[in-house]
Design an enzyme around this catalytic site. Sequence first.
Site, PDB file in Angstrom:
ATOM      1  N   CYS A  79     -19.760 104.164  59.618  1.00 37.51           N
ATOM      2  CA  CYS A  79     -19.827 102.759  60.332  1.00 37.51           C
ATOM      3  C   CYS A  79     -21.093 103.172  61.929  1.00 37.51           C
ATOM      4  O   CYS A  79     -22.045 103.943  61.677  1.00 37.51           O
ATOM      5  CB  CYS A  79     -19.321 101.398  60.642  1.00 37.51           C
ATOM      6  SG  CYS A  79     -20.165  99.807  60.274  1.00 37.51           S
ATOM      7  N   HIS A 169     -15.446 100.636  56.787  1.00 38.10           N
ATOM      8  CA  HIS A 169     -13.999 101.318  57.062  1.00 38.10           C
ATOM      9  C   HIS A 169     -12.798 101.631  56.857  1.00 38.10           C
ATOM     10  O   HIS A 169     -12.554 100.817  56.519  1.00 38.10           O
ATOM     11  CB  HIS A 169     -13.806 100.379  58.095  1.00 38.10           C
ATOM     12  CG  HIS A 169     -15.342 100.377  59.263  1.00 38.10           C
ATOM     13  ND1 HIS A 169     -14.906 100.473  60.653  1.00 38.10           N
ATOM     14  CD2 HIS A 169     -15.542  99.498  59.127  1.00 38.10           C
ATOM     15  CE1 HIS A 169     -15.611 100.827  60.926  1.00 38.10           C
ATOM     16  NE2 HIS A 169     -16.492  99.291  61.215  1.00 38.10           N
ATOM     17  N   GLU A 171     -10.739 103.425  57.437  1.00 42.48           N
ATOM     18  CA  GLU A 171      -9.870 103.703  58.025  1.00 42.48           C
ATOM     19  C   GLU A 171      -9.416 102.287  58.219  1.00 42.48           C
ATOM     20  O   GLU A 171      -7.978 102.354  58.829  1.00 42.48           O
ATOM     21  CB  GLU A 171      -9.968 103.789  59.038  1.00 42.48           C
ATOM     22  CG  GLU A 171     -11.072 103.324  60.661  1.00 42.48           C
ATOM     23  CD  GLU A 171     -12.047 103.349  60.166  1.00 42.48           C
ATOM     24  OE1 GLU A 171     -12.680 103.148  58.891  1.00 42.48           O
ATOM     25  OE2 GLU A 171     -12.876 103.164  61.360  1.00 42.48           O
TER      26      GLU A 171
HETATM   27  N1  GLN Z   1     -23.262  96.690  64.066  1.00 44.69           N
HETATM   28  C1  GLN Z   1     -23.003  98.185  64.754  1.00 44.69           C
HETATM   29  C2  GLN Z   1     -23.892  99.068  64.866  1.00 44.69           C
HETATM   30  O1  GLN Z   1     -24.986  98.543  65.121  1.00 44.69           O
HETATM   31  C3  GLN Z   1     -22.003  99.303  63.619  1.00 44.69           C
HETATM   32  C4  GLN Z   1     -20.421  97.793  63.429  1.00 44.69           C
HETATM   33  C5  GLN Z   1     -19.316  99.368  63.270  1.00 44.69           C
HETATM   34  O2  GLN Z   1     -18.979 100.520  63.493  1.00 44.69           O
HETATM   35  N2  GLN Z   1     -18.227  98.051  63.042  1.00 44.69           N
HETATM   36  O3  GLN Z   1     -23.672 100.323  66.057  1.00 44.69           O
END
Ligand code: GLN
Length: 187
Positions: A79, A169, A171
């Site tokens: 992410c 994710h 995890e």
């Molecule tokens: N929206 C976050 C970003 O732009 C990422 C979200 C996440 O890591 N769950 O950094």
Amino acid sequence: MRIGVLALQGGFIEHIQMLRSLQVNSFEIRKKEDLRTAMDGLILPGGESTVIGKLLKDLKLFDPLKEQIQNGLPTFGTCAGMILLARKITGTDTTYFGAIDIEVKRNAYGRQLGSFFTEAPFKGIGSIPMTFIRAPYIERAAPEVEILSEVDNRLVAARQGNILVTSYHPELTTDNRIHRYFIEQVK
Ligand code: GLN
């Protein structure tokens, strides 16, 4: 084997627990001194990429980590971690490690779909559970980038050389197969 987990902000504890479930040693990276111990792999967790990016620079962790990543350190970004590793972030000139030849779009799933759960295939592994939280997706990938997962025709996991990224994710599930996949790359 020792895996460093960036622990400045976001969901790093869950990665450490995943690694523990695979009997893999890990340590938290919070400051420059933590890099004195050599690592065999690095995990960049989810969180807020702008916050993590700023802390990396303020704490003088950015340059030494970038060097290790460029030198081939196996690195897994989930992410926000994927955003930090991407060569291009849609709509901005800001980039961080620029280690994988993809363009990512932040917060790419509209408000209603800000967070969702699904199951989809991961290349070579099979169907896996995927938790998306205000996730980015991959808008474009260079031909050298291997695509590992797609959800609704959107690219959500990829690999190039030593770099592995997922929009979701792994995890946050009880399925440790993606971490096992990463550990196999580290070996
Ligand atoms: N929206 C976050 C970003 O732009 C990422 C979200 C996440 O890591 N769950 O950094």
